[in-house]
Design a protein around this motif. Sequence first.
Motif, PDB file in Angstrom:
ATOM      1  N   MET A   1       0.839  -1.212   0.000  1.00  0.00           N
ATOM      2  CA  MET A   1       0.000   0.000   0.000  1.00  0.00           C
ATOM      3  C   MET A   1       0.868   1.254   0.000  1.00  0.00           C
ATOM      4  O   MET A   1       0.604   2.204  -0.716  1.00  0.00           O
ATOM      5  N   GLN A   4       2.450   1.656  -3.338  1.00  0.00           N
ATOM      6  CA  GLN A   4       1.444   2.115  -4.301  1.00  0.00           C
ATOM      7  C   GLN A   4       1.190   3.618  -4.129  1.00  0.00           C
ATOM      8  O   GLN A   4       1.046   4.335  -5.105  1.00  0.00           O
ATOM      9  N   ALA A   5       1.123   4.036  -2.876  1.00  0.00           N
ATOM     10  CA  ALA A   5       0.876   5.457  -2.606  1.00  0.00           C
ATOM     11  C   ALA A   5       2.017   6.325  -3.126  1.00  0.00           C
ATOM     12  O   ALA A   5       1.808   7.455  -3.543  1.00  0.00           O
ATOM     13  N   THR A   7       3.776   5.727  -5.808  1.00  0.00           N
ATOM     14  CA  THR A   7       3.774   5.826  -7.270  1.00  0.00           C
ATOM     15  C   THR A   7       2.438   6.314  -7.814  1.00  0.00           C
ATOM     16  O   THR A   7       2.302   6.533  -9.005  1.00  0.00           O
ATOM     17  N   ASP A   8       1.458   6.476  -6.938  1.00  0.00           N
ATOM     18  CA  ASP A   8       0.130   6.880  -7.387  1.00  0.00           C
ATOM     19  C   ASP A   8       0.154   8.324  -7.901  1.00  0.00           C
ATOM     20  O   ASP A   8       0.454   9.246  -7.152  1.00  0.00           O
ATOM     21  N   GLU A   9      -0.164   8.486  -9.192  1.00  0.00           N
ATOM     22  CA  GLU A   9      -0.093   9.820  -9.797  1.00  0.00           C
ATOM     23  C   GLU A   9      -1.030  10.817  -9.126  1.00  0.00           C
ATOM     24  O   GLU A   9      -0.703  11.992  -8.990  1.00  0.00           O
ATOM     25  N   ARG A  10      -2.198  10.319  -8.677  1.00  0.00           N
ATOM     26  CA  ARG A  10      -3.160  11.233  -8.034  1.00  0.00           C
ATOM     27  C   ARG A  10      -2.604  11.767  -6.711  1.00  0.00           C
ATOM     28  O   ARG A  10      -2.682  12.965  -6.435  1.00  0.00           O
ATOM     29  N   ILE A  11      -1.988  10.855  -5.940  1.00  0.00           N
ATOM     30  CA  ILE A  11      -1.432  11.267  -4.653  1.00  0.00           C
ATOM     31  C   ILE A  11      -0.251  12.217  -4.857  1.00  0.00           C
ATOM     32  O   ILE A  11      -0.129  13.238  -4.184  1.00  0.00           O
ATOM     33  N   GLN A  13       0.217  14.147  -7.397  1.00  0.00           N
ATOM     34  CA  GLN A  13      -0.339  15.418  -7.878  1.00  0.00           C
ATOM     35  C   GLN A  13      -0.880  16.261  -6.713  1.00  0.00           C
ATOM     36  O   GLN A  13      -0.621  17.461  -6.629  1.00  0.00           O
TER      37      GLN A  13
ATOM     38  N   GLU B  18      -8.831  -3.311  -5.657  1.00  0.00           N
ATOM     39  CA  GLU B  18      -7.498  -3.457  -5.082  1.00  0.00           C
ATOM     40  C   GLU B  18      -6.563  -4.189  -6.055  1.00  0.00           C
ATOM     41  O   GLU B  18      -5.390  -3.803  -6.208  1.00  0.00           O
ATOM     42  N   GLY B  25      -0.218   0.046 -10.306  1.00  0.00           N
ATOM     43  CA  GLY B  25       0.663   0.829  -9.436  1.00  0.00           C
ATOM     44  C   GLY B  25       0.041   2.079  -8.856  1.00  0.00           C
ATOM     45  O   GLY B  25       0.710   3.103  -8.718  1.00  0.00           O
ATOM     46  N   VAL B  26      -1.254   2.016  -8.549  1.00  0.00           N
ATOM     47  CA  VAL B  26      -1.892   3.148  -7.850  1.00  0.00           C
ATOM     48  C   VAL B  26      -2.632   2.598  -6.626  1.00  0.00           C
ATOM     49  O   VAL B  26      -2.628   1.388  -6.381  1.00  0.00           O
ATOM     50  N   THR B  27      -3.270   3.489  -5.888  1.00  0.00           N
ATOM     51  CA  THR B  27      -4.023   3.030  -4.713  1.00  0.00           C
ATOM     52  C   THR B  27      -5.462   2.674  -5.112  1.00  0.00           C
ATOM     53  O   THR B  27      -5.943   3.105  -6.165  1.00  0.00           O
ATOM     54  N   THR B  30      -7.759   5.581  -5.885  1.00  0.00           N
ATOM     55  CA  THR B  30      -7.656   6.211  -7.215  1.00  0.00           C
ATOM     56  C   THR B  30      -8.547   5.483  -8.210  1.00  0.00           C
ATOM     57  O   THR B  30      -9.266   6.113  -8.999  1.00  0.00           O
ATOM     58  N   TYR B  39     -12.066  11.579 -10.711  1.00  0.00           N
ATOM     59  CA  TYR B  39     -10.653  11.839 -10.986  1.00  0.00           C
ATOM     60  C   TYR B  39     -10.374  11.577 -12.459  1.00  0.00           C
ATOM     61  O   TYR B  39     -10.831  10.568 -13.021  1.00  0.00           O
ATOM     62  N   THR B  42      -4.239  10.352 -15.980  1.00  0.00           N
ATOM     63  CA  THR B  42      -3.359  10.717 -17.090  1.00  0.00           C
ATOM     64  C   THR B  42      -3.461   9.644 -18.166  1.00  0.00           C
ATOM     65  O   THR B  42      -3.944   8.521 -17.914  1.00  0.00           O
ATOM     66  N   LEU B  45      -1.810   6.372 -17.241  1.00  0.00           N
ATOM     67  CA  LEU B  45      -2.588   5.496 -16.361  1.00  0.00           C
ATOM     68  C   LEU B  45      -3.734   4.840 -17.136  1.00  0.00           C
ATOM     69  O   LEU B  45      -4.035   3.662 -16.938  1.00  0.00           O
TER      70      LEU B  45
END
Lengths: 145, 66
Positions: A1, A4-5, A7-11, A13, B18, B25-27, B30, B39, B42, B45
């Motif tokens: 987790m 992931q956080a 590399t998370d683009e939203r986080i 950003q 999940e 590679g995101v949460t 997202t 949201y 990009t 993604l």
Amino acid sequence: MKRQAETDERILQEKRKVQSDVCQLLVCGLLLATLIQQYFFHAPLAQYAVELVAALLTAGYVVVRNLIAGNNTETNAPAKRTLLGALGSGAVVAVLLVVLAGFNAVETAVFILCYVPISFLVVQGLSSLSARRRKKLDRELGGDE
Amino acid sequence: MKNLKMKAARVERDMKQEDLAKAVGVTRQTIGLIEAGDYNPTLNLCVAICKVLGKTLDELFWEGAQ
């Protein structure tokens, strides 16, 4: 987790937005601290020099980074508009100097005579630098093939 | 606007949010936000999600696509 956080683009950003907001708040705080110390507390320059230098360096950094990136930094105005901007901002600062710092007519005139050409030249210089950078980007990336 | 096509494609592959999140590679949040239309991801993604779900960009992200 956690990975992931990271590399998370939203986080990422959102983090950048928060950092950007913090930076803007800090710069506003620095300028406010400088003005309050200078005009209301009549403190000597040595007392607020660090804040002033930090604020000026930050402003310079923003301009230089935008120039390097080839962004439109609002400095590519035609000469006439730049001159009007220099005159306008000079007038505003002159009024502030008269009201807040008690400048007399001669001091104000000397200030305007120094400020307007310097401001005009600096903005025009930045404008030509920015235009040159954009042209370089156009040359490098503008081709269709 | 909710992205029901992406949700359907994910369920079709029997994946949880999940699982998809881990694969690209995101949460999980997202993925949830993308499906809820809250949201705007990009292009990178979007492409990663398409590859994992075996769909094209049109199929998942183009509003007019069936």
